[in-house]
Write a protein that holds these residues in place. Structure first.
Motif, PDB file in Angstrom:
ATOM      1  N   SER B 317       0.862  -1.168   0.000  1.00  0.00           N
ATOM      2  CA  SER B 317       0.000   0.000   0.000  1.00  0.00           C
ATOM      3  C   SER B 317       0.902   1.223   0.000  1.00  0.00           C
ATOM      4  O   SER B 317       1.725   1.383   0.897  1.00  0.00           O
ATOM      5  CB  SER B 317      -0.892  -0.049   1.246  1.00  0.00           C
ATOM      6  N   ASP B 347     -13.333   2.776   0.678  1.00  0.00           N
ATOM      7  CA  ASP B 347     -12.887   2.835   2.065  1.00  0.00           C
ATOM      8  C   ASP B 347     -12.551   1.461   2.608  1.00  0.00           C
ATOM      9  O   ASP B 347     -11.642   1.298   3.408  1.00  0.00           O
ATOM     10  CB  ASP B 347     -13.966   3.484   2.942  1.00  0.00           C
ATOM     11  N   ARG B 348     -13.340   0.472   2.150  1.00  0.00           N
ATOM     12  CA  ARG B 348     -13.070  -0.890   2.606  1.00  0.00           C
ATOM     13  C   ARG B 348     -11.645  -1.295   2.225  1.00  0.00           C
ATOM     14  O   ARG B 348     -10.942  -1.942   2.975  1.00  0.00           O
ATOM     15  CB  ARG B 348     -14.082  -1.849   1.976  1.00  0.00           C
ATOM     16  N   TYR B 350      -9.124   0.814   1.710  1.00  0.00           N
ATOM     17  CA  TYR B 350      -8.173   1.615   2.466  1.00  0.00           C
ATOM     18  C   TYR B 350      -7.881   0.978   3.813  1.00  0.00           C
ATOM     19  O   TYR B 350      -6.791   1.066   4.339  1.00  0.00           O
ATOM     20  CB  TYR B 350      -8.722   3.037   2.698  1.00  0.00           C
ATOM     21  N   ARG B 351      -8.921   0.332   4.397  1.00  0.00           N
ATOM     22  CA  ARG B 351      -8.749  -0.221   5.730  1.00  0.00           C
ATOM     23  C   ARG B 351      -8.066  -1.588   5.719  1.00  0.00           C
ATOM     24  O   ARG B 351      -7.695  -2.102   6.745  1.00  0.00           O
ATOM     25  CB  ARG B 351     -10.127  -0.351   6.420  1.00  0.00           C
ATOM     26  N   GLN B 353      -5.536  -4.700   5.530  1.00  0.00           N
ATOM     27  CA  GLN B 353      -4.174  -4.920   6.008  1.00  0.00           C
ATOM     28  C   GLN B 353      -3.407  -5.710   4.955  1.00  0.00           C
ATOM     29  O   GLN B 353      -4.005  -6.413   4.134  1.00  0.00           O
ATOM     30  CB  GLN B 353      -4.212  -5.753   7.309  1.00  0.00           C
TER      31      GLN B 353
END
Lengths: 294, 377
Positions: B317, B347-348, B350-351, B353
Motif C-alpha cells: 500500500s 474505504d473498505r 483503504y482499511r 491490512q
C-alpha cells in the motif's frame, strides 16, 4: 596535526621534482647567467671580472667602438625567430586539418593514427635527418626522381638552403604540434558544430566562430612546443642548412665547442631565453585575449 | 498501417512521408532506425515524439533538422521538400538535450549567434536578442558565460537562441531531462505557454510519458522505428491502439486472452483467469484488456452484473498524498495496481491490512480492449 601531515605530503610529492629541477635546471641556469657577465679568457676559460660587452657584441656593438658596429648576430637572431615562426605556421597548417580528419575516424583507428604520428620518436633524430640529407642532396632521391620523371632538367638546389632547414624542422617537430592540437580538437563537442549550422552558419563560419576559438588552447600549446625547439635547434640547420643557414643554436654550439668563448656563448643563450620568454608571453596573452573576447 | 491521427487545424507546417533510415550496426548488418514513418505537424501544434530510448525519435529529429539524411522518404517544410537542403538552410531550429551552448560566448552572443551568421544588422540584432531573452525570462544575465548559469538558466538560453531565427518548426530533443523534478514541472508549463505566445510549431522528443501527456496537443508513439499510434493524449490514454502503447502510457495491467461469449462475455487468459468484458465483442478473438488503476475499486456489497470482479491479495500500500495505490496479487500470480476512490467501497480497501484477501471490481463496460495481431500471441 593536519597541517603537519599536509607538509609531509607536500614534501613527498614535490620533493623529488624540486630536487631534480633545482640541481639540473636552476643550477646550470644560474651558472649560465653568471658566465654571461664574465670576461672571456685569452685561451678559453674566463676571467672573473664583470664584463657586459658580451651582450654588446650580440647587439652589434662589440667593444663600444662605433666603427666596429656589426649586425651579424642580430641577423642570426632575426633569422632564427623568422624560421621558427614559419615552422609554427607550417606545422599548424599540416596538423590542424589532419587532427580534424583523425577525429572523424572510428575510435580504434584514431588510436592507431596517433600511434603512427609518434612512431618517428622510436628512431634516432640524427638517423632520420641523415635520411633527409640523402633525399634532398643534388644526387638524392628527390632530384633523381624528378629528373627521371622529366619534371625538371637540372637537379634543384635543395640541401643547404632555408627550405631544407624548414622541411627538416617541420618534419622533426610535427608530432609536437599534432598531439596538443589533436587533444583539443578531439575534446570539441560535436553538438556545438551542429548547433552552429542549425542556426544558419556555413561551414566556414562555424570553423571561424566555433571550432578555432574552442581549440585555441591546443593551438597555443602546440605553437609554443614547436617554437621553442625550433628557435634553439642546431642539429637540423647543421645537417640540412650547412654553413649558409646559421641559427642561434649553431652559433651557441660554436662558441662553446669551437671558439671556446664560454662567456659569449652564455650571453647568447641568456639572450635567446629572454627573447623566447618575451615572444611566448606576448603570444599567450594575445591568445588569452582572443578567448575571453565577449 | 498505423493510424496517422487527426490533423490539427490548418495546413501542415512539417510533413514526414514514409521516412526510412538505416544505420550499419557495429557488429555488422544494418539497424533500421526509422521504418516508413509518416507524420505531420500543423500550424501552432505541439507534437511530441514519445518512445523508449533507441526507438528512433532522436534520429527522426536529426533527419528533420538536416543532420542526417533519410535513406527513403521525404521531409517537407511548408510544402517544400527538404531533401538535399543542408541544416543551415532549413527553417527549423533545435534545442539540444545537452543545450550545446557555446562555452566561449556570453549569453547575449549565444542568443545573437543565429542572427550574426545570417547577417542581420546590429541594430535589429540588439532588439531581437533583448526580446528573446525577455520571452524566456533571462533579463539581466546578458553578460554571463554559460558556466556561470544554473541548469534551468542554460536551458532558457538554449531556448532563446533557438527561437531567435523565428523557425517554422522548433525541434526539442529531451530538453528537460537534465533538470530536477520541480524545475522540470515549471519548465513544462513555461514551454507550453511560450509555444502558445510564439505560435511556432513544437516537435518535442521525450521518453517520459507523463511529460508527453501534460504538454502535447498530439503524441506520436514510436517503437523500434515504427509508429505505434498517433493521437491526442486522451486517445492514447483511454484507447491505446497496441499493447505497447497501453503499457508505455500510464499505469495499468494488461491481460491477453481469448474472448468467450458464454455464459457472460469474458476474456479468458491462457492461465485461466476469467475477466468480464462489455457486451458485443465477437467470441473467439484474441484480445488484450487494459485495466487502469482508477478503473478498479472495492467490489460493491450487493452482486451487480455491471461489474467484473477480481479476487486478490493485498501486497503493498503506497501513499501518494492525494491518492493511495494498492498493489494486489491476483490468483494467477499477476500484480495489479488499484487507486481506490473515496466512498464506501473504496474505504473498505483503504482499511485492508497487508495480506488480506480483497474483492476488486471494475465496470465491465470501461476497460479498453486491444485487438491482437493474428501472428502475435
Amino acid at each position: 596535526m593536519a597541517v603537519k601531515r599536509d607538509r609531509t605530503r607536500l614534501a613527498v610529492l614535490l620533493g623529488p621534482v624540486s630536487l631534480f629541477l633545482g640541481i639540473c635546471f636552476i643550477g646550470p641556469l644560474v651558472v649560465m647567467i653568471i658566465f654571461s657577465f664574465l670576461e672571456p679568457g685569452l685561451y678559453g676559460g674566463v676571467e672573473w671580472n664583470f664584463y657586459h660587452w658580451n651582450f654588446g657584441r650580440i647587439l652589434g656593438w662589440a667593444d663600444g667602438e662605433w666603427e666596429d658596429f656589426d649586425w651579424v648576430y642580430a641577423e642570426i637572431f632575426g633569422r632564427s625567430a623568422r624560421l621558427a615562426f614559419i615552422n609554427v605556421l607550417i606545422t599548424l597548417a599540416i596538423c590542424y586539418p589532419a587532427a580534424l580528419w583523425v577525429r572523424g575516424l572510428p575510435r580504434r583507428w584514431r588510436m592507431f593514427v596517433v600511434f603512427l604520428i609518434t612512431l618517428p620518436f622510436f628512431v634516432s633524430l640524427v638517423v632520420r635527418l641523415f635520411a633527409w640529407v640523402l633525399i634532398l642532396r643534388p644526387t638524392g632521391f628527390l632530384n633523381y626522381g624528378l629528373v627521371g620523371l622529366g619534371v625538371i632538367e637540372e637537379p634543384l638546389d635543395l640541401i643547404f638552403t632555408e627550405t631544407a632547414v624548414l622541411i627538416g624542422m617541420a618534419y622533426v617537430l610535427l608530432p609536437f604540434m599534432f598531439l596538443p592540437v589533436y587533444a583539443s580538437v578531439e575534446k570539441l563537442d560535436r553538438s556545438l558544430v551542429e548547433v552552429s549550422s542549425d542556426l544558419g552558419a556555413s561551414s566556414f563560419q562555424t570553423f571561424c566562430r566555433v571550432t578555432v576559438p574552442l581549440t585555441l588552447p591546443g593551438i597555443a600549446a602546440g605553437s609554443v612546443l614547436v617554437f621553442i625547439p625550433s628557435l634553439g635547434n642546431f642539429i637540423v640547420p647543421d645537417l640540412l642548412g650547412g654553413a649558409k643557414v646559421l641559427m642561434i643554436g649553431n652559433l651557441i654550439e660554436q662558441q662553446f665547442l669551437s671558439a671556446r668563448n664560454w662567456p659569449f656563448g652564455a650571453a647568447l643563450s641568456v639572450m635567446m631565453m629572454a627573447v623566447m620568454f618575451l615572444l611566448i608571453l606576448i603570444y599567450l596573452r594575445r591568445i588569452g585575449r582572443m578567448q575571453t573576447r565577449p | 498501417m498505423p493510424d496517422t491521427g487527426l490533423p490539427g487545424s490548418g495546413s501542415p507546417v512539417a510533413e514526414v512521408l514514409d521516412a526510412v533510415k538505416r544505420f550499419s550496426a557495429p557488429e555488422g548488418g544494418t539497424v533500421t532506425a526509422l521504418d516508413e514513418v509518416s507524420l505531420e505537424v500543423s500550424a501552432g501544434e505541439f507534437v511530441t515524439l514519445l518512445g523508449p530510448s533507441g526507438c528512433g525519435k532522436t534520429t527522426l529529429l536529426r533527419c528533420i533538422s538536416g543532420f542526417e539524411d533519410l535513406d527513403a522518404g521525404e521531409v517537407r517544410i511548408d510544402g517544400t521538400p527538404m531533401t538535399g537542403v543542408p541544416a543551415q538552410h532549413r527553417p527549423v531550429n533545435t534545442v539540444f538535450q545537452t543545450y550545446a551552448l557555446f562555452p566561449h560566448l556570453r549569453v547575449e552572443a549565444n542568443v545573437a549567434y543565429g542572427l550574426e551568421v545570417t547577417g542581420v544588422p546590429r541594430r535589429e540584432r540588439t532588439v531581437r536578442v533583448a526580446q528573446a531573452l525577455e520571452q524566456v525570462g533571462l533579463q539581466g544575465l546578458e553578460r554571463r558565460k554559460p558556466d556561470q548559469l544554473s541548469g534551468g538558466q542554460r536551458q532558457r538560453v538554449a531556448l532563446a537562441r533557438a527561437i531567435i531565427n523565428r523557425p517554422k518548426l522548433l525541434l526539442l530533443d529531451e530538453p528537460l531531462s537534465a533538470l530536477d523534478r520541480n524545475l522540470r514541472h515549471s519548465m513544462q508549463l513555461e514551454l507550453k505557454t511560450l509555444q502558445h505566445e510564439l505560435g511556432i510549431c513544437f516537435l518535442f522528443v521525450t521518453h517520459d510519458q507523463e511529460e508527453a501527456l501534460t504538454m502535447s496537443d498530439r503524441i506520436v508513439v514510436l517503437n523500434h522505428g515504427r509508429i505505434e499510434q498517433i493521437g491526442s493524449p486522451e486517445q492514447l490514454y483511454h484507447e491505446p491502439a497496441t499493447s505497447f502503447v497501453a503499457e508505455f502510457i500510464g499505469d495499468g495491467a494488461l491481460f491477453t486472452g481469448t474472448i468467450e461469449g458464454d455464459p457472460d462475455p469474458a476474456l479468458v487468459t491462457d492461465d485461466g483467469l476469467r475477466l468480464a468484458i462489455r457486451d458485443g465483442v465477437p467470441a473467439g478473438r484474441r484480445m488484450t484488456m487494459l485495466l487502469r488503476p482508477e478503473q478498479l475499486d472495492g467490489a460493491p456489497a450487493a452482486p451487480d452484473s455491471a461489474f467484473g470482479i477480481l479476487e486478490a491479495t493485498l501486497e503493498q500500500s503506497v501513499f501518494y498524498g492525494a491518492t493511495r495505490q494498492l498493489v494486489c496479487r491476483l490468483g494467477n500470480g499477476a500484480a495489479i495496481t488499484v487507486t481506490p476512490s473515496p466512498g464506501a467501497d473504496g474505504d473498505r480497501l483503504y482499511r485492508a491490512q497487508l495480506g488480506d484477501a480483497l474483492r476488486l471490481a471494475y465496470r465491465r463496460a470501461e476497460p479498453h480492449l486491444i485487438e491482437e495481431a493474428r501472428d502475435g500471441g
